[in-house]
Write a protein that holds these residues in place. Structure first.
Motif, short mmCIF file in Angstrom:
data_model
loop_
_atom_site.label_atom_id
_atom_site.label_comp_id
_atom_site.label_asym_id
_atom_site.label_seq_id
_atom_site.Cartn_x
_atom_site.Cartn_y
_atom_site.Cartn_z
N ALA A 33 0.82 -1.12 0.04
CA ALA A 33 -0.13 -0.05 -0.06
C ALA A 33 0.76 1.12 0.09
CB ALA A 33 -1.11 0.00 1.18
N ALA A 34 1.94 1.17 0.82
CA ALA A 34 2.93 2.42 0.86
C ALA A 34 3.40 2.62 -0.53
CB ALA A 34 3.96 2.20 1.81
N ALA A 35 3.73 1.61 -1.27
CA ALA A 35 4.45 1.64 -2.69
C ALA A 35 3.70 2.31 -3.66
CB ALA A 35 5.09 0.44 -2.91
N ILE A 36 2.31 1.60 -3.37
CA ILE A 36 1.45 2.26 -4.51
C ILE A 36 0.79 3.59 -4.14
CG2 ILE A 36 -1.06 1.79 -5.06
CD1 ILE A 36 -0.81 -1.23 -4.63
N ALA A 37 0.73 4.12 -3.17
CA ALA A 37 0.28 5.29 -2.83
C ALA A 37 1.33 6.06 -2.96
CB ALA A 37 -0.08 5.40 -0.91
N ALA A 38 2.82 6.13 -2.53
CA ALA A 38 3.72 6.96 -3.04
C ALA A 38 3.91 7.18 -4.44
CB ALA A 38 4.90 6.69 -2.29
N ALA A 39 3.73 6.09 -5.25
CA ALA A 39 3.96 6.34 -6.74
C ALA A 39 2.68 7.07 -7.48
CB ALA A 39 4.05 4.92 -7.36
N ARG A 40 1.43 6.70 -6.96
CA ARG A 40 0.31 7.07 -7.59
C ARG A 40 0.35 8.82 -7.31
NH1 ARG A 40 -4.65 3.05 -5.76
NH2 ARG A 40 -4.16 1.76 -7.33
N ASN A 41 0.83 9.15 -6.14
CA ASN A 41 0.97 10.50 -5.58
C ASN A 41 2.46 11.19 -6.33
OD1 ASN A 41 -1.35 11.55 -4.04
ND2 ASN A 41 -0.81 9.36 -3.14
N GLY A 42 2.94 10.62 -7.28
CA GLY A 42 3.95 11.31 -7.97
C GLY A 42 5.60 11.04 -7.59
N ALA A 43 5.74 10.32 -6.65
CA ALA A 43 6.97 9.98 -6.28
C ALA A 43 7.64 8.94 -6.93
CB ALA A 43 7.23 9.55 -4.67
N ILE A 77 -11.79 -0.30 6.65
CA ILE A 77 -10.53 -0.16 5.90
C ILE A 77 -11.05 -0.09 4.63
CG2 ILE A 77 -8.56 -1.38 5.53
CD1 ILE A 77 -8.57 -0.51 8.44
N ARG A 78 -10.67 0.91 3.92
CA ARG A 78 -11.13 1.21 2.57
C ARG A 78 -9.78 1.51 1.66
NH1 ARG A 78 -16.88 4.75 3.77
NH2 ARG A 78 -17.49 3.64 5.31
N GLY A 79 -9.89 2.57 0.78
CA GLY A 79 -8.82 2.75 -0.11
C GLY A 79 -8.13 1.68 -0.62
N ILE A 80 -6.74 1.52 -0.70
CA ILE A 80 -6.01 0.59 -1.52
C ILE A 80 -6.16 -0.70 -0.96
CG2 ILE A 80 -3.65 -0.15 -1.85
CD1 ILE A 80 -2.91 2.86 -2.13
N GLY A 81 -6.22 -1.05 0.40
CA GLY A 81 -6.51 -2.22 1.17
C GLY A 81 -7.97 -2.87 0.30
N LEU A 82 -8.97 -2.29 0.36
CA LEU A 82 -10.34 -2.64 0.08
C LEU A 82 -10.30 -2.84 -1.74
CD1 LEU A 82 -13.13 -3.59 0.83
CD2 LEU A 82 -13.85 -1.17 0.43
N GLU A 83 -9.46 -2.02 -2.28
CA GLU A 83 -9.28 -2.06 -3.75
C GLU A 83 -8.72 -3.57 -3.98
OE1 GLU A 83 -6.10 -0.50 -7.00
OE2 GLU A 83 -6.93 1.00 -5.57
N LEU A 84 -7.48 -3.92 -3.34
CA LEU A 84 -6.89 -5.20 -3.64
C LEU A 84 -7.79 -6.36 -3.15
CD1 LEU A 84 -3.21 -3.70 -2.33
CD2 LEU A 84 -3.94 -4.33 -4.60
N LEU A 85 -8.27 -6.09 -1.95
CA LEU A 85 -9.16 -7.17 -1.58
C LEU A 85 -9.90 -7.60 -2.86
CD1 LEU A 85 -10.30 -9.23 0.45
CD2 LEU A 85 -11.80 -7.43 1.26
N GLU A 86 -10.72 -6.77 -3.41
CA GLU A 86 -11.66 -6.77 -4.46
C GLU A 86 -11.06 -7.39 -5.64
OE1 GLU A 86 -14.74 -6.95 -4.01
OE2 GLU A 86 -15.21 -6.02 -2.21
N PHE A 405 -2.75 -2.44 5.48
CA PHE A 405 -2.79 -1.60 4.42
C PHE A 405 -3.30 -0.05 4.77
CE2 PHE A 405 -4.58 -5.66 2.40
CZ PHE A 405 -3.62 -5.65 1.15
N ALA A 406 -3.99 0.19 5.63
CA ALA A 406 -4.53 1.51 5.89
C ALA A 406 -3.32 2.53 6.36
CB ALA A 406 -5.53 1.51 6.96
#
Length: 453
Positions: A33-43, A77-86, A405-406
């Protein structure tokens, strides 16, 4: 006391193999989740993982199911975690999708599907991944306020990753500890929760098992079978519950059962001992299941965890430490970056003790403050997941995969914000962070109404 023998190694010049904004160390739910979030936000992000796949305890140790994403009323728990579960559910066989389409709590893990889902999601975000790699040393900033490089070891040799920011998602606070950050470990006497060797069984009969449970009309049927087997000498003393039968299909089930005591997951010697003892215990347990539990008469072990499942090691001393009263009073914080509704779940340190379990009321949760991710003494490192700053009681609740995830999403998003501003981890605009998290699917409870989103 006899001192250990030492050998002085010569100095060496190492190549810099990567220069990145954010290095995420550890490829479990927190790191993913950290890697996805950081990359999606431009890092510019690099995720480093010691094994050849992502997933942490859910794939490495075959923990058979995700803990709850909800507070029994709504998803917390929503966001990336819930997205990956689905995404995992959508990638499984049609029968699996049908069985668990609406379920968000205790969804079984199909480990091989999940590995591919994680690969795809991380790479789609723009983050890069480096497998089969250990971090053996950190390079401190000249003023020792943070870490500016990681010495890595893999089949290519020793080399260096230069990095501006680090998310320590090791679960054991390995990087923070190498950087000198203070931490706690275990209880007052140093006791640690036991490990569990999870495993996957095939050639089982879900229909026959269901019939047995329905005909007995007793939810305590399995604990009674365990106690009978312990009385007969077919199982060792200790845990009475089978924590989880997670049915991947009608003929395939993941099992979380039993304990291996006296294991420190930060010691290779202990992990080695636990692996050997854990596999022996699985053999004993499977014989029990074949003999005592209808539907398991012909069970066959497909796989045991590559590593024993670890519940507890280091906990950082952060800028804020979550304590039991925060949990029981369902406290919220001005700098909340996640919510937690999972019950306190502390497994006994010896076979003679009892598990500690405490639930929150349905629909309730407590906040997880940003400050609990910040290890004291380091200004460019976040420690998210199992090793976040909490007392031992709250860690028994906070440690599970959905919460990881959160916290990972929050840490990665904060690291990306720092990349854009050049600030330290303590200079993050909390309102901006909360607004971004909420816009990107996270749930922060009542605080969201004040964010204008």
């Amino acid at each position: 006391m006899t001192s250990k023998k030492t050998i002085m190694l010569p100095s060496e010049e190492l190549p810099v193999i990567h220069e990145v904004d954010v290095t995420v160390v550890g490829g479990g739910p927190t790191g993913i989740a950290a890697a996805i979030a950081a990359a999606r936000n431009g890092a510019k992000v690099l995720l480093v993982e010691q094994r050849g796949f992502l997933g942490g305890m859910g794939t490495v140790s075959l923990v058979p199911a995700f803990c709850p994403f909800t507070d029994h009323i709504k998803p917390v728990i929503r966001g990336i975690g819930l997205e990956l579960l689905e995404r995992m559910k959508a990638s499984c066989r049609p029968e699996f999708r049908q069985d668990y389409a609406e379920q968000l709590d205790w969804v079984p893990i199909d480990a091989e599907v999940l590995k591919r889902v994680y690969d795809d999601a991380v790479l789609e975000s723009g983050a890069r991944v480096l497998f089969h790699t250990f971090i053996g040393q950190v390079i401190m900033k000249p003023d020792r306020s943070g870490i500016e490089g990681l010495v890595v070891l893999n089949k290519s040799g020793r080399s260096i990753i230069q990095t501006r920011y680090i998310v320590d998602a090791t679960g054991d606070a390995d990087i923070a500890a190498l950087g000198g950050a203070p931490f706690q470990k275990g209880g007052d006497a140093g006791e640690l929760q036991p490990g569990t060797m999870c495993y996957l069984l095939t050639n089982v009969d879900r229909g026959r098992f269901r019939q047995y449970m329905q005909e007995s009309g007793d939810n305590d049927q399995i604990p009674k079978a365990v106690m009978l087997a312990q009385h007969n000498g077919d199982l060792p003393p200790g845990r009475k519950e089978v924590s989880g039968f997670a049915w991947v299909s009608d003929y395939l089930v993941g099992v979380n059962f039993g304990h291996v005591f006296g294991i420190d997951g930060t010691r290779a010697e202990d992990l080695t001992k636990a692996a050997i003892e854990g596999r022996k215990l699985v053999e004993i347990q499977v014989k029990f299941l074949r003999k005592y539990v209808p539907g398991f008469e012909n069970a066959h072990v497909v796989s045991t965890g590559e590593q024993i499942g670890i519940r507890e090691t280091r906990r950082i001393v952060g800028d804020y430490m979550l304590v039991q009263e925060d949990f029981t009073s369902m406290r919220s914080f001005e700098d909340d970056i996640a919510r937690n509704a999972y019950f306190i779940d502390i497994h006994m340190a010896t076979s003679k003790e009892q598990m500690q379990i405490r639930h929150l009321p349905d629909g309730e949760s407590h906040g997880v403050p940003y400050r609990s991710l910040l290890p004291q003494g380091l200004d460019n490192v976040w420690v998210a997941g199992r090793a976040a700053s909490a007392d031992r009681v709250v860690q028994g609740s906070l440690r599970v995969m959905p919460n990881c995830f959160a916290m990972g999403q929050a840490a990665g998003t904060a690291a990306a914000l720092c990349t854009s501003t050049g600030g330290t981890s303590r200079e993050v605009d909390i309102r901006q962070l909360q607004r971004l998290l909420t816009q990107q699917g996270a749930w922060l409870g009542e605080i969201a109404s004040s964010l204008g989103v």
